[in-house]
Design a protein around this motif. Sequence first.
Motif, PDB file in Angstrom:
ATOM      1  N   THR A 162       0.820  -1.207   0.000  1.00  0.00           N
ATOM      2  CA  THR A 162       0.000   0.000   0.000  1.00  0.00           C
ATOM      3  C   THR A 162       0.857   1.261   0.000  1.00  0.00           C
ATOM      4  OG1 THR A 162      -1.751  -1.165   1.201  1.00  0.00           O
ATOM      5  CG2 THR A 162      -1.831   1.235   1.207  1.00  0.00           C
ATOM      6  N   LEU A 163       1.896   1.279   0.830  1.00  0.00           N
ATOM      7  CA  LEU A 163       2.783   2.436   0.887  1.00  0.00           C
ATOM      8  C   LEU A 163       3.504   2.636  -0.437  1.00  0.00           C
ATOM      9  CD1 LEU A 163       4.248   4.707   2.390  1.00  0.00           C
ATOM     10  CD2 LEU A 163       5.890   2.989   3.204  1.00  0.00           C
ATOM     11  N   TRP A 164       3.986   1.548  -1.021  1.00  0.00           N
ATOM     12  CA  TRP A 164       4.787   1.682  -2.235  1.00  0.00           C
ATOM     13  C   TRP A 164       3.944   2.049  -3.444  1.00  0.00           C
ATOM     14  CZ3 TRP A 164       9.648   2.660  -2.874  1.00  0.00           C
ATOM     15  CH2 TRP A 164      10.504   2.442  -1.800  1.00  0.00           C
ATOM     16  N   VAL A 165       2.687   1.687  -3.474  1.00  0.00           N
ATOM     17  CA  VAL A 165       1.797   2.160  -4.534  1.00  0.00           C
ATOM     18  C   VAL A 165       1.757   3.686  -4.511  1.00  0.00           C
ATOM     19  CG1 VAL A 165      -0.617   2.309  -5.250  1.00  0.00           C
ATOM     20  CG2 VAL A 165       0.379   0.087  -4.730  1.00  0.00           C
ATOM     21  N   GLN A 166       1.649   4.264  -3.323  1.00  0.00           N
ATOM     22  CA  GLN A 166       1.599   5.718  -3.179  1.00  0.00           C
ATOM     23  C   GLN A 166       2.927   6.360  -3.571  1.00  0.00           C
ATOM     24  OE1 GLN A 166       0.149   6.768   0.729  1.00  0.00           O
ATOM     25  NE2 GLN A 166      -1.275   5.068   0.745  1.00  0.00           N
ATOM     26  N   ILE A 167       4.029   5.744  -3.168  1.00  0.00           N
ATOM     27  CA  ILE A 167       5.347   6.296  -3.493  1.00  0.00           C
ATOM     28  C   ILE A 167       5.587   6.275  -4.995  1.00  0.00           C
ATOM     29  CG2 ILE A 167       7.832   5.926  -3.271  1.00  0.00           C
ATOM     30  CD1 ILE A 167       7.307   4.900  -0.433  1.00  0.00           C
ATOM     31  N   PHE A 168       5.317   5.134  -5.630  1.00  0.00           N
ATOM     32  CA  PHE A 168       5.526   5.032  -7.071  1.00  0.00           C
ATOM     33  C   PHE A 168       4.668   6.047  -7.826  1.00  0.00           C
ATOM     34  CE2 PHE A 168       6.777   0.273  -6.759  1.00  0.00           C
ATOM     35  CZ  PHE A 168       8.091   0.632  -6.491  1.00  0.00           C
ATOM     36  N   ALA A 169       3.415   6.204  -7.418  1.00  0.00           N
ATOM     37  CA  ALA A 169       2.528   7.142  -8.101  1.00  0.00           C
ATOM     38  C   ALA A 169       2.982   8.586  -7.908  1.00  0.00           C
ATOM     39  CB  ALA A 169       1.094   6.962  -7.592  1.00  0.00           C
ATOM     40  N   ALA A 170       3.453   8.916  -6.709  1.00  0.00           N
ATOM     41  CA  ALA A 170       3.847  10.295  -6.402  1.00  0.00           C
ATOM     42  C   ALA A 170       5.176  10.679  -7.029  1.00  0.00           C
ATOM     43  CB  ALA A 170       3.904  10.499  -4.890  1.00  0.00           C
ATOM     44  N   ASN A 171       6.023   9.705  -7.324  1.00  0.00           N
ATOM     45  CA  ASN A 171       7.358   9.998  -7.857  1.00  0.00           C
ATOM     46  C   ASN A 171       7.573   9.293  -9.192  1.00  0.00           C
ATOM     47  OD1 ASN A 171       9.777  11.431  -7.523  1.00  0.00           O
ATOM     48  ND2 ASN A 171      10.860   9.641  -6.744  1.00  0.00           N
ATOM     49  N   SER A 172       6.502   9.157  -9.956  1.00  0.00           N
ATOM     50  CA  SER A 172       6.540   8.322 -11.161  1.00  0.00           C
ATOM     51  C   SER A 172       7.530   8.813 -12.212  1.00  0.00           C
ATOM     52  CB  SER A 172       5.143   8.220 -11.769  1.00  0.00           C
ATOM     53  OG  SER A 172       4.645   9.510 -12.089  1.00  0.00           O
ATOM     54  N   GLU A 173       7.601  10.125 -12.429  1.00  0.00           N
ATOM     55  CA  GLU A 173       8.449  10.618 -13.520  1.00  0.00           C
ATOM     56  C   GLU A 173       9.932  10.301 -13.316  1.00  0.00           C
ATOM     57  OE1 GLU A 173       9.548  14.750 -15.919  1.00  0.00           O
ATOM     58  OE2 GLU A 173       7.910  14.711 -14.470  1.00  0.00           O
ATOM     59  N   PRO A 174      10.534  10.623 -12.148  1.00  0.00           N
ATOM     60  CA  PRO A 174      11.949  10.255 -11.963  1.00  0.00           C
ATOM     61  C   PRO A 174      12.169   8.740 -11.986  1.00  0.00           C
ATOM     62  CG  PRO A 174      11.296  11.918 -10.358  1.00  0.00           C
ATOM     63  CD  PRO A 174      10.037  11.424 -11.011  1.00  0.00           C
ATOM     64  N   ILE A 175      11.210   7.979 -11.457  1.00  0.00           N
ATOM     65  CA  ILE A 175      11.355   6.520 -11.476  1.00  0.00           C
ATOM     66  C   ILE A 175      11.362   6.007 -12.904  1.00  0.00           C
ATOM     67  CG2 ILE A 175      10.236   4.334 -10.861  1.00  0.00           C
ATOM     68  CD1 ILE A 175       9.168   5.718  -8.342  1.00  0.00           C
ATOM     69  N   VAL A 176      10.431   6.518 -13.721  1.00  0.00           N
ATOM     70  CA  VAL A 176      10.351   6.074 -15.114  1.00  0.00           C
ATOM     71  C   VAL A 176      11.630   6.421 -15.864  1.00  0.00           C
ATOM     72  CG1 VAL A 176       9.196   6.543 -17.321  1.00  0.00           C
ATOM     73  CG2 VAL A 176       7.839   6.060 -15.287  1.00  0.00           C
ATOM     74  N   GLN A 177      12.196   7.594 -15.627  1.00  0.00           N
ATOM     75  CA  GLN A 177      13.428   7.980 -16.314  1.00  0.00           C
ATOM     76  C   GLN A 177      14.560   7.002 -16.004  1.00  0.00           C
ATOM     77  OE1 GLN A 177      13.684  10.355 -18.654  1.00  0.00           O
ATOM     78  NE2 GLN A 177      11.475  10.648 -18.374  1.00  0.00           N
TER      79      GLN A 177
END
Length: 389
Positions: free
Chosen positions: A252-267
Amino acid sequence: MSPSTTSLPPELPMSPTLNGPVLIIGSGLLGASIGLGLHAAGYEDVYVQDISPTAEAVAQDIGAGTSFSSLTEDQRARFEPQLVVVAAPPDVAGTVCAQALRTYGPRPETGYPGATVTDVASVKVRPLADVLASGADASRYVGSHPMAGREKSGPVAARGELFQARPWIICEHDSVRPECVRLVRSVAVELGAIVTALSVQEHDHTVALISHVPQAMSSLLASRLQDTPLYALSLAGQGLRDTVRIAASDPTLWVQIFAANSEPIVQTLYGVRDDLNRLISTLENPAASGARLDLAQLMSEGNAGVARIPGKHGTAPAAFATMTVLVDDTPGTLARLLAEIGELGANIEDLRLEHSTGAPVGMAEISVNPSILESLVRDLSARGWRVVK
């Protein structure tokens, strides 16, 4: 009135010293650990508040602070914290901070006009944007992020020493007041953390690489194990266990983290995808001309990346020598080994313990200065330890 032109309220403490009440909103792992750490440092005026009455009660029971719900309505109305720590999930951290910052209307529903407010969410761009968009007094808001945690969650997993010698990132912004930054910094230092300053953009790009993508890679690999026969998993060594360890984290926590920081993660994942495609292409025809060289280059690039990670005490990476000592799985054996290494005058630079599947023995992989390796192996062997280099 914009946050950058908001005047200083008389209630705002000008001293960076923590000497007033602290309210921790969110009594999960980080919130409860902050409360425990403050109590251990001698601060008794700490309160915990949580949307879950049970979590709030547990936090009080373990000594993280006084339950805010236990205060009377009049006490809550007159409550004036010096510091509010928002330990809420990333998707609501900014909204909760804005509520704590508001300086108008009757209390306590509309905030604490004299308080410095910080959040400890693992993303920083979105909370700041939410605070700025809210119209609240953003000059008293300081985004921060302790780089500490566990795979376990909730107040029962909290530890007061969680932040000892761990980085704590503080993210200033254009309208923040220096005295608020100093207060948050002093609390982080009081909890034993090592403070680092980054902008919110630098923070989110940095943690995408060093924290969020590793979680994604660990989870992706661990997902391959779902249909793996148990006899095969029983053969797994420490390499697999180390790689998938963090895959046990709270989804649950990591779903929120990935969604909130998606652009740098995707790069970052784009680069990983390019390397993965390169590896797949090479392995599809490993006998082709240049294939083995390409594999060697990929491995060497990984070696070079690992070598850049700071070593002990944050110094430049050092080349340590490693030996493995077989340790019987009986109480006190590992402690005796470490004590004897100390008696021999050797300093352990790193230690990793691997359990042998199906056998009552473990393998202690010990890193030491190369100059003492030979003598340490000889002396431990003479004392009856089974040592391999």
